[in-house]
Write a protein that holds these residues in place. Sequence first.
Motif, PDB file in Angstrom:
ATOM      1  N   TYR A  12       0.846  -1.202   0.000  1.00  0.00           N
ATOM      2  CA  TYR A  12       0.000   0.000   0.000  1.00  0.00           C
ATOM      3  C   TYR A  12       0.883   1.255   0.000  1.00  0.00           C
ATOM      4  CZ  TYR A  12      -2.800   3.744   2.064  1.00  0.00           C
ATOM      5  OH  TYR A  12      -3.402   4.943   2.319  1.00  0.00           O
ATOM      6  N   ARG A  24       1.274   4.244  -2.766  1.00  0.00           N
ATOM      7  CA  ARG A  24       1.157   5.673  -2.463  1.00  0.00           C
ATOM      8  C   ARG A  24       2.452   6.416  -2.824  1.00  0.00           C
ATOM      9  NH1 ARG A  24      -3.339   7.212   0.778  1.00  0.00           N
ATOM     10  NH2 ARG A  24      -2.524   9.261   0.273  1.00  0.00           N
ATOM     11  N   MET A  82      -7.264  -3.214  -3.373  1.00  0.00           N
ATOM     12  CA  MET A  82      -7.048  -1.910  -4.012  1.00  0.00           C
ATOM     13  C   MET A  82      -8.303  -1.055  -3.945  1.00  0.00           C
ATOM     14  SD  MET A  82      -4.616  -2.601  -7.280  1.00  0.00           S
ATOM     15  CE  MET A  82      -4.544  -0.883  -7.712  1.00  0.00           C
ATOM     16  N   PHE A  83      -9.431  -1.708  -4.200  1.00  0.00           N
ATOM     17  CA  PHE A  83     -10.701  -0.991  -4.165  1.00  0.00           C
ATOM     18  C   PHE A  83     -10.976  -0.462  -2.754  1.00  0.00           C
ATOM     19  CE2 PHE A  83     -15.385  -1.291  -3.496  1.00  0.00           C
ATOM     20  CZ  PHE A  83     -15.735  -0.214  -4.295  1.00  0.00           C
ATOM     21  N   PHE A 132      -8.809   0.078  -0.331  1.00  0.00           N
ATOM     22  CA  PHE A 132      -7.858   1.135   0.007  1.00  0.00           C
ATOM     23  C   PHE A 132      -8.236   2.454  -0.687  1.00  0.00           C
ATOM     24  CE2 PHE A 132      -4.126  -1.946   0.987  1.00  0.00           C
ATOM     25  CZ  PHE A 132      -4.753  -2.282   2.159  1.00  0.00           C
ATOM     26  N   TRP A 133      -8.719   2.323  -1.887  1.00  0.00           N
ATOM     27  CA  TRP A 133      -9.169   3.527  -2.605  1.00  0.00           C
ATOM     28  C   TRP A 133     -10.328   4.170  -1.851  1.00  0.00           C
ATOM     29  CZ3 TRP A 133     -13.973   4.242  -5.181  1.00  0.00           C
ATOM     30  CH2 TRP A 133     -14.055   5.425  -5.919  1.00  0.00           C
ATOM     31  N   LEU A 134     -11.239   3.301  -1.387  1.00  0.00           N
ATOM     32  CA  LEU A 134     -12.362   3.826  -0.599  1.00  0.00           C
ATOM     33  C   LEU A 134     -11.846   4.524   0.654  1.00  0.00           C
ATOM     34  CD1 LEU A 134     -15.100   1.011  -0.572  1.00  0.00           C
ATOM     35  CD2 LEU A 134     -15.190   3.216  -1.717  1.00  0.00           C
ATOM     36  N   GLY A 165      -9.052   5.920   1.045  1.00  0.00           N
ATOM     37  CA  GLY A 165      -8.355   7.145   0.661  1.00  0.00           C
ATOM     38  C   GLY A 165      -9.288   8.294   0.354  1.00  0.00           C
ATOM     39  N   LEU A 166     -10.576   7.967   0.123  1.00  0.00           N
ATOM     40  CA  LEU A 166     -11.535   9.036  -0.176  1.00  0.00           C
ATOM     41  C   LEU A 166     -11.658  10.013   0.981  1.00  0.00           C
ATOM     42  CD1 LEU A 166     -14.472   7.205  -2.006  1.00  0.00           C
ATOM     43  CD2 LEU A 166     -12.717   8.694  -2.986  1.00  0.00           C
ATOM     44  N   LYS A 174      -9.276  12.743   0.643  1.00  0.00           N
ATOM     45  CA  LYS A 174      -9.661  13.733  -0.368  1.00  0.00           C
ATOM     46  C   LYS A 174     -10.697  14.687   0.179  1.00  0.00           C
ATOM     47  CE  LYS A 174      -8.334  10.892  -4.197  1.00  0.00           C
ATOM     48  NZ  LYS A 174      -8.713   9.883  -5.142  1.00  0.00           N
TER      49      LYS A 174
END
Lengths: 249, 594
Positions: B241, B245, B562-563, B565-567, B569-570, B573
């Motif tokens: 991860y 990044r 990945m999905f 972790f992307w969630l 990471g939101l 943002k």
Amino acid sequence: MRFLRSRFLQAVIVLVVAFCVFRFGIRPPAPWSVIKLYMAVVALAVLVHISSDSDSWRDFLRPIRDTLTRPERRFVRAVLVVLIPVLLGYYAYSVAAARPEAPPQLRAIHPAPPPSLSFRGKEMNLQGLENPLRKDQASLARHAAAGGAIYIQNCFYCHGDNLDGKGHFAPAFNPPPANFEDPGTIAQLPEAYLFWRIAKGGPGLPRESTPWDSAMPAWEDRLTEEQIWQVIVYVYEATGQRPRRWQEH
Amino acid sequence: MKRHWRFARAWAGIMLLTAVALAVLLGAPVEAQDAAKEPAYRAFPLLGSRLAVWVIAQLHLDFAAFILGVPMFAVIIEIIGWKNRDARYDWLAHEFIKLVFAAFSATALFGALLLFVFIGFYPKFFAFMTNIFHTTYWIYALLFFGETFTIYLYYYGWDWLSGSRKWIHVTLGVLANIFGTAILFIADAWLTFMTSPAGIAETGALKGSVWAAVDNATWMPINVHRLIANIVFGGTIAAAYAAFRFLGAKTDEERARYDWMGYVGNFVAISAFIVLPFAGYWLGREIYAFDQTMGITMMGGFMSWLWIIQATLIGVLFIGSNYYLWLGMERIPGSERYRKYVPYMLIILAVGFMVWATPRSLIVTLEEARAMGGTHHPILGIFGVMSAKNTAVNLMILTTFLSYVLYRRANRLSIKPWVMAGMAVQWGAFFVAAAIVLFYGVYGYFVESIVRIGFSVYQVLAVLGAIALVMTIDIPMFRGARSTGEIRWGTIAPRSQYVLILLAVTFTWLMGLMGFARSGIRQHWHVYGVLRDTSVDAVTPALGYAANVITLVTAVFLALVMFIFWLGGLAEKGGTAHAPVPAPHIAGGSGEAH
């Protein structure tokens, strides 16, 4: 000799030397399957060594990059563009082309024994089964001698008088008969395992990993239980190997 | 406000899944009573029941290993930050837990799905297991409540329980680990019972208490093996991860931060990985001792080829981990003095890799077999047995440890007056351990197998003893050392980050493959020797098919990770992430912490 400082050339030299050692330095010759495996490891190690230092990595890549980009290397580039696919194509052909002999097989070295077996109607539990003849140590030499006679009468044609799997019939078999001198055969196994293999032979091999290629006869109908244990005592005594003992847990 | 909403949603999701699982468990005894009237199996649409349960179980296991492994080292990192008053460690621990938190729901989801598949498609088997283990189901559910509650409080209370209340937060982290480990041990009891059943009569009924079934021959070896493997797995996934990044970082500060995170994740993974083969060897030994058939199927029978794949993958893990450390030394001023050791360490690793991957039963053509005088090569055959393999792996472990020691001291010069003596003892420890490993490796060829098996213990103790002695000297020797410069975090070559990702993929794949070996050796038994598999799937899959399924599961798992972790990471943002801290600039391992 300045050109010898090139990382690229050094890598090529290491690979060529390693190949020569594996191909010609091991006697009898190592099988291709092993050479390929070893060469893959050497290639990985060479790449790791070169790229673990950024200066060295740049030095290694420079001739490759130059060949791909510099105009004066157009001829070399053209040759490589033709040569590499031709070599890959030849390799693919040589792997895929039919040959007169059977392709190599992934053999299971020790077939898994059943938990129990029926020997002339008698149920025998293989787990924890010991050779009963070893209880009477005083008679062990006599049993070994009797086992030797049984071996010479029945087994040595294939397994050889040196118990090394090089009997008279051995060249006709694929795979060759077991070599009891090898530390990876009977030394790895308890005597109960040998009893199962001798009693049931090739026809009694388990269903998994089939089809089996084994010419080993089932000796159950020709040898008594005691004779089988005797021949087991003999093969261990004659080779100096010791059977695997059962382990407590 | 947004954060509270997210908390409420996530909490509600977990509670719903828990409630569903409990409802199913409540109904389980009834199901068990009616088992005689039920069909033994039902067919899962399209995939078939075996494939369905295999895929779901493996995905559940992958997620569970991750969420159980990461909190163990996250809490330790948090404690280090707390004791040293260093906010960077606190940030790192929070970053690790953030990943766990994101994967927590997926673990529960796949766990519930696995339960549904067992009940729906293997009712007779499930009734059989329920009759024996129903008591443990309740304990499991209660522990799951405890784990869920503490991990949520641990995550969401990070800022709330800071300052003078930090000890409460740390206690919660420790508690979450205790719950997690207990959950693991209970689940292990079920699956190890299937391999090495104990405490039951011939009818399949419990003879005494459920403890006899729990404490079966392979339970503790699996517990230990999985506990260590979970830490390795958690470390590799967290490092991957961080690598992801790092590669996408926009600023030097961000790059430095994730370089450090990747380093710590990999360090954790390597540290635990060093002892993992020993635990695996113990497990294999217990399986062999429990039942010869299973032992031979696993090591010498049709599963034996999996060990060659395993050797290849572990070779990649060893070389990859060392490669990452060597690349990392480039960003440490003063490390140049250690570069000369790299080729020698690489040679040991490469030769060890070759020895470990040399099959006992070679793939040979008839012509090659005739040239060798049999299927066994007189020289290569020496490398095919356990004496050689144990020697190779122990030397590889020692070499990896040496890599780490050199990395650790790369930018430091000890100012202790006894430094020469200390280093002499350290090198002596390495050489003595290597000599012991080699001696017992060679001697193993001249003794009977039961004695040879015992030699592996001496080899392991020699290696662990050397590691303990070297570190005991190293820590005081480099305390207050003179620095040759600070680590330039974030300047590591980008290819190192791909190595971290490769290590995560390799380890996930390895877990799937060896899980198949552990489960597949039961062959046509649900519970070995007790409950026979009479379904249409009562065939052990061929290795090629199994490898394909595991590859697919690995790909699906990594895609889901990945999905997720992307969630996760939101939140960053949206600007609600944990407060960023300055990028690390200290040496890895310079603090006493790493």
